[in-house]
Write a protein that holds these residues in place. Structure first.
Motif, mmCIF file in Angstrom:
data_model
loop_
_atom_site.group_PDB
_atom_site.id
_atom_site.type_symbol
_atom_site.label_atom_id
_atom_site.label_comp_id
_atom_site.label_asym_id
_atom_site.label_seq_id
_atom_site.Cartn_x
_atom_site.Cartn_y
_atom_site.Cartn_z
ATOM 1 N N GLU A 1 -50.534 -22.055 -11.223
ATOM 2 C CA GLU A 1 -49.205 -21.892 -11.896
ATOM 3 C C GLU A 1 -48.559 -23.374 -11.766
ATOM 4 O OE1 GLU A 1 -46.458 -19.210 -10.049
ATOM 5 O OE2 GLU A 1 -48.041 -17.829 -9.394
ATOM 6 N N TRP B 1 -48.898 -22.389 -0.023
ATOM 7 C CA TRP B 1 -48.369 -22.408 -1.709
ATOM 8 C C TRP B 1 -49.970 -21.531 -2.376
ATOM 9 C CZ3 TRP B 1 -52.383 -24.537 -4.429
ATOM 10 C CH2 TRP B 1 -53.377 -25.409 -3.746
ATOM 11 N N ARG C 1 -50.599 -18.892 -2.832
ATOM 12 C CA ARG C 1 -49.831 -17.596 -4.226
ATOM 13 C C ARG C 1 -50.255 -18.257 -5.693
ATOM 14 N NH1 ARG C 1 -44.976 -14.695 -1.884
ATOM 15 N NH2 ARG C 1 -45.055 -17.213 -1.523
ATOM 16 N N HIS C 2 -49.862 -19.438 -5.569
ATOM 17 C CA HIS C 2 -49.453 -19.442 -6.841
ATOM 18 C C HIS C 2 -50.466 -20.821 -7.451
ATOM 19 C CE1 HIS C 2 -45.536 -18.343 -5.995
ATOM 20 N NE2 HIS C 2 -45.756 -18.987 -4.891
ATOM 21 N N LEU D 1 -46.010 -26.318 -10.663
ATOM 22 C CA LEU D 1 -45.014 -26.127 -9.792
ATOM 23 C C LEU D 1 -44.372 -27.630 -9.533
ATOM 24 C CD1 LEU D 1 -47.632 -25.259 -6.564
ATOM 25 C CD2 LEU D 1 -46.466 -23.369 -7.381
ATOM 26 N N THR E 1 -41.363 -22.906 -7.863
ATOM 27 C CA THR E 1 -42.497 -22.681 -9.391
ATOM 28 C C THR E 1 -41.090 -23.134 -9.995
ATOM 29 O OG1 THR E 1 -40.997 -20.701 -9.214
ATOM 30 C CG2 THR E 1 -43.196 -21.107 -8.415
ATOM 31 N N ASN F 1 -50.721 -28.401 -11.270
ATOM 32 C CA ASN F 1 -51.246 -26.687 -11.575
ATOM 33 C C ASN F 1 -52.444 -27.215 -10.480
ATOM 34 O OD1 ASN F 1 -52.208 -25.145 -12.726
ATOM 35 N ND2 ASN F 1 -51.349 -25.136 -14.269
ATOM 36 N N ALA G 1 -41.617 -22.150 -3.673
ATOM 37 C CA ALA G 1 -43.161 -21.806 -4.190
ATOM 38 C C ALA G 1 -44.377 -21.929 -2.272
ATOM 39 C CB ALA G 1 -44.217 -22.873 -5.463
#
Lengths: 129, 722
Positions: free
Chosen positions: B613, B607, B609-610, B615, B624, B571, B630
């Protein structure tokens, strides 16, 4: 309407005519013109003469030539052009007509002159008061 | 005791008292003003001056040692002051303050040159004398006009306009009327603005700027710039309002041709013996010289356009408002407009650069070396940017104040300073650029983790993780927000992710920077401090790279590569999302980083965009927690062999890994499968029915046989028997 104004208007009307007639007698230097006019009891400021001369010159009624002087730089002497002579002729006839008209009008009715002169005096008195 | 100076006056050397000289100068200046509109102005003044010179000469030959105040005053009285000329010489009727008078003089037909004209009647005025003036003009009772004004809707506005534009008879009494003319002497396009300026006795630039305001405002609508907006930009800039008003005024207002008209236009009462006027005159003189200069260019332009329009088959007459003039007008208007735009744009750009560079200046210590580079920077700021800004501002102020100095020394000084500025600028760019020339040697640095086998690793920064955004109106911070007295933080931190080859997390740190040469860059890279440490399941990473005044900014950056083992969770905190990338690409940079090709093989890309989050790393990339991919291009060419290792059917992965596509293909597969199942079910059912039927038939036959065999006996008996 005030008297000085009218008087100066009248003088102004004949000024050009007078100047042209002085120059018509022969080449003239501006201060000579002034002197001659002073002799004739027509007072004019030198400062007004020069612009008038220049205007007449620009209208091609007058021209000038440089004459060497023994004191300082050469002087401008004004003389009449042909056009100026013709112009003078016309002015002369106009003047004669006008002078005649004024003479007959003023000569015919002397009492009128008196009254106007007295009213003028009265006006002057009022002013001084 | 008085100071005596020698002057060269009309070819004569004249000794004159200083005070007398002042008087004389004042007098000639007043003459110059008085005859300003006269055709043979210079000649008249020359004549008068030479006459004065002659009079001076006379006095000196009479035995005076020098010209005194009294002499000058006597001469001036002899020659007459402009005030005296005005009485004796005025072309204007002295007394025409009511239109009745003018009318009367018209009836006599001579003596006065006035036509019936509309004036505001100052003698019978109620407010501004507009109504009484109109009444006098039409020879009606003022009360009628007043009532009309009161009861008509537009009365108020019309009154104000008339008040402004109709001259008062007061002016007339002063000797010269005032009328609105176009001023051909000072014209830029058609002389409308200069005419208005003369009328209101204001600087000509005021009406010009008023007309230009709509043009100028568009310049501040920066959105209009850019090739796509060109038509838009045209329509806005040529703000039709001002243009139409200008053209209407052009057509409506007559041009002042004659001297009398020019006098009317200015409507000055000439009272000229003050110093103020001599100053005004000086300026006017300069202006005339400039207009003479401009005249040549203008004449050429007019000639050109006239011949052009003639060729086009239009008979161009010298009516002043002909087709040719309109072309001249359009060409001129467009030309001025373009020049104006370019100038304003240049000024704007310069000011922008100035502001930006001043904004950068506090940070100069972090980029530039002391000594020469610093000097270059100051030189650039002062001379390359400062000098033109000052120059342009002075130019504008001069132009507005109509002051012009022919001081070549100053001009050349400005030019020289600016050249020096250019030199500083180029040197600065070169010297800074060469400081960024080389790159350091890449050194992978393995960071030992205290607990590499943790199930979930969170990447975070030291300090608060909240992000506060400041929404300033004018935001100009070249570097990140962190900024204190002697250090700057830059955000150049990049987080990369790869798949770990074993089952524990590992972190690789790479420091990069530029320098004058490789050795410099290497030492600078060694000096860079970047802390990474693990506490429980959190990997703390420095928020930025600290740059001090000693170790300058040289494109320092840090790449943190985290290897994530399959089946474990990572994360990366959201704060990394807002990283800015501060980078300077000098003109001679050769960006030759030694990329380790091994890195790229297993890198998880896309990745970003994450952030924030959880992962999970799976055998074929990051997912995800709810099962979507992801990463983006996991399955590129670099990973071919890896694909083979995991025995992943190629067709599956190449089928598209975006969520929608996968879902779609899954859906379609499902429906196909369902159909097949249904079909199978149907066929099975059919088969079952057939079997059932056959069985029935068989049973019937058996029953019939039984009936044949045991027909006489009881059925129950039969069953029992069986």
């Amino acid at each position: 309407m005030n008297i000085e104004n009218t008087a100066s208007q009248m003088r102004k009307g004949v000024l050009e005519f007078c100047i042209l007639s002085v120059i018509k007698l022969g080449e003239a230097y501006p201060s000579d013109i002034i002197d001659k006019m002073k002799q004739a009891n027509l007072n004019i400021l030198e400062g007004t003469l020069y612009p008038l001369l220049t205007r007449l010159k620009n209208a091609e009624l007058l021209t000038y030539r440089w004459v060497e002087s023994n004191s300082g730089p050469p002087r401008k002497y004004f003389l009449l052009t042909e056009k100026g002579a013709a112009f003078y002729k016309e002015l002369e006839t106009t003047w004669e007509e006008l002078a005649n008209a004024v003479e007959t009008l003023t000569g015919k009715n002397g009492s009128d002159i008196n009254t106007t002169s007295t009213t003028n005096k009265l006006n002057a008195d009022e002013k001084s008061n | 005791m008085k100071k005596v100076i020698n002057i060269n006056f009309q070819g004569r050397v004249v000794p004159i008292e200083e005070t007398a000289f002042e008087l004389l100068k004042q007098y000639t200046d007043s003459l110059r003003v008085y005859f300003a509109n006269e055709d043979g102005r210079d000649e008249i003044i020359n004549d008068i001056e030479s006459r004065i010179g002659e009079l001076f000469q006379e006095r000196i030959t009479k035995g005076s040692t020098c010209i005194t105040d009294d002499d000058v005053n006597a001469i001036i009285n002899n020659m007459g002051r402009p005030k005296d000329f005005a009485d004796a010489d005025s072309d204007q009727p002295q007394d025409s303050h009511t239109t009745q008078n003018a009318q009367a003089s018209n009836e006599y037909g001579q003596g006065f040159n006035t036509n019936k004209r509309l004036y505001r009647d100052a003698n019978n005025k109620f407010i501004g004398g507009v109504c009484s003036g109109i009444a006098a003009y039409f020879n009606i009772e003022p009360i009628i006009v007043r009532l009309v004004f009161i009861f008509s809707g537009v009365g108020f506005l019309a009154y104000i306009l008339l008040w402004a534009f109709v001259p008062s008879s007061d002016n007339v009494q002063n000797g010269v009327r005032k009328r609105l003319y176009r001023n051909p002497d000072e014209k830029m396009i058609a002389g409308v603005c200069s005419g208005i300026a003369s009328y209101f006795n204001i600087n000509v630039w005021i009406p010009r700027i008023l007309f230009l305001i709509p043009f100028i405002t568009f310049l501040f609508r920066w959105g209009h710039f850019g090739p796509l907006y060109f038509p838009n930009f045209l329509s806005f800039s040529f703000s039709p309002g001002a243009l139409i008003i200008y053209i209407i005024l052009w057509l409506v207002i007559p041009e002042a041709h004659s001297t009398a008209e020019k006098l009317e236009m200015k409507g000055e009462k000439v009272d000229l013996n003050s110093i103020k006027n001599s100053v005004v005159e000086e300026m006017r003189d300069v202006q005339q010289r400039m207009s003479k200069m401009g005249k040549e260019a203008r004449d050429i332009a007019q000639q050109k356009s006239k011949t052009m329009s003639a060729e086009m088959g239009y008979a161009v007459k010298k009516t002043g408002r002909s087709f040719g003039d309109i072309i001249v007008f359009l060409v001129k208007a467009f030309g001025y407009f373009i020049i104006g735009c370019v100038l304003l744009f240049l000024i704007g750009a310069l000011l922008f650069v100035a502001v930006v560079s001043i904004g950068f200046f506090p940070l100069k210590g972090y980029i530039l070396n002391d000594g020469w580079q610093s000097a270059y920077a100051w030189g650039t700021l002062l001379f390359f940017i400062g000098v033109p800004v000052v120059g342009i501002i002075t130019f504008i102020i001069r132009r507005i104040a109509k002051v012009k100095s022919n001081n070549n020394l100053m001009r050349y000084t400005f030019l020289a300073l600016w050249v020096l500025g250019i030199f500083c600028f180029v040197s600065l760019i070169y010297s800074v650029g060469s400081d960024f020339k080389s790159t350091n040697t890449i050194n992978e640095q393995n960071i030992s983790l205290s607990n590499p086998a943790v199930k979930k690793l969170e990447v975070s920064t030291f300090g608060s993780n909240r992000f506060y955004s400041r929404n300033n109106f004018f935001h100009m911070e070249p570097f990140a927000n962190f900024f204190d007295e002697d250090s700057v933080h830059i955000d150049n931190v990049q987080i990369r992710m790869i798949k770990s080859l074993n089952d524990s997390f590992s972190v690789i740190l790479v420091k990069m920077c530029n320098g004058r040469n490789r050795r410099f860059a290497d030492t600078l890279a060694d000096k860079m401090v970047f802390n990474i440490s693990q506490v429980d399941s959190v990997l703390y990473v420095d928020r930025g790279i600290t740059i001090t005044r000693q170790d300058k900014f040289r494109n320092q950056k840090v790449i943190v590569t985290i290897a994530v083992p399959v089946g474990k969770i990572i994360n990366v905190n959201k704060r990394f999302r807002d990283m800015r990338w501060e980078h300077f690409n000098g003109p001679w940079n050769d960006d030759n980083w030694d990329w380790n090709s091994d890195w790229d093989r297993d890198e998880v890309k896309g990745w970003d965009r994450h952030y924030g989050e959880d992962l999970i790393m799976k055998a074929d990339g990051l997912y995800t927690l709810d099962g979507h991919r992801a990463d983006t291009d996991w399955n590129n060419d670099n990973n071919k062999d890896w694909d083979d290792d995991t025995n992943q059917p190629k067709s599956d992965t190449t089928q598209g890994y975006r969520y929608e596509e996968t879902q779609k293909s899954i859906d379609s597969l499902k429906t196909i499968q369902e159909k097949q199942i249904q079909k199978m079910k149907d066929s099975l059912k059919k088969a079952k029915d057939q079997i059932d039927k056959k069985l029935e038939n068989l049973e019937e036959k058996n029953a019939a046989k039984a009936a044949v065999y045991q027909w006489p006996g009881n059925q129950t008996d039969f069953i029992v028997n069986i």
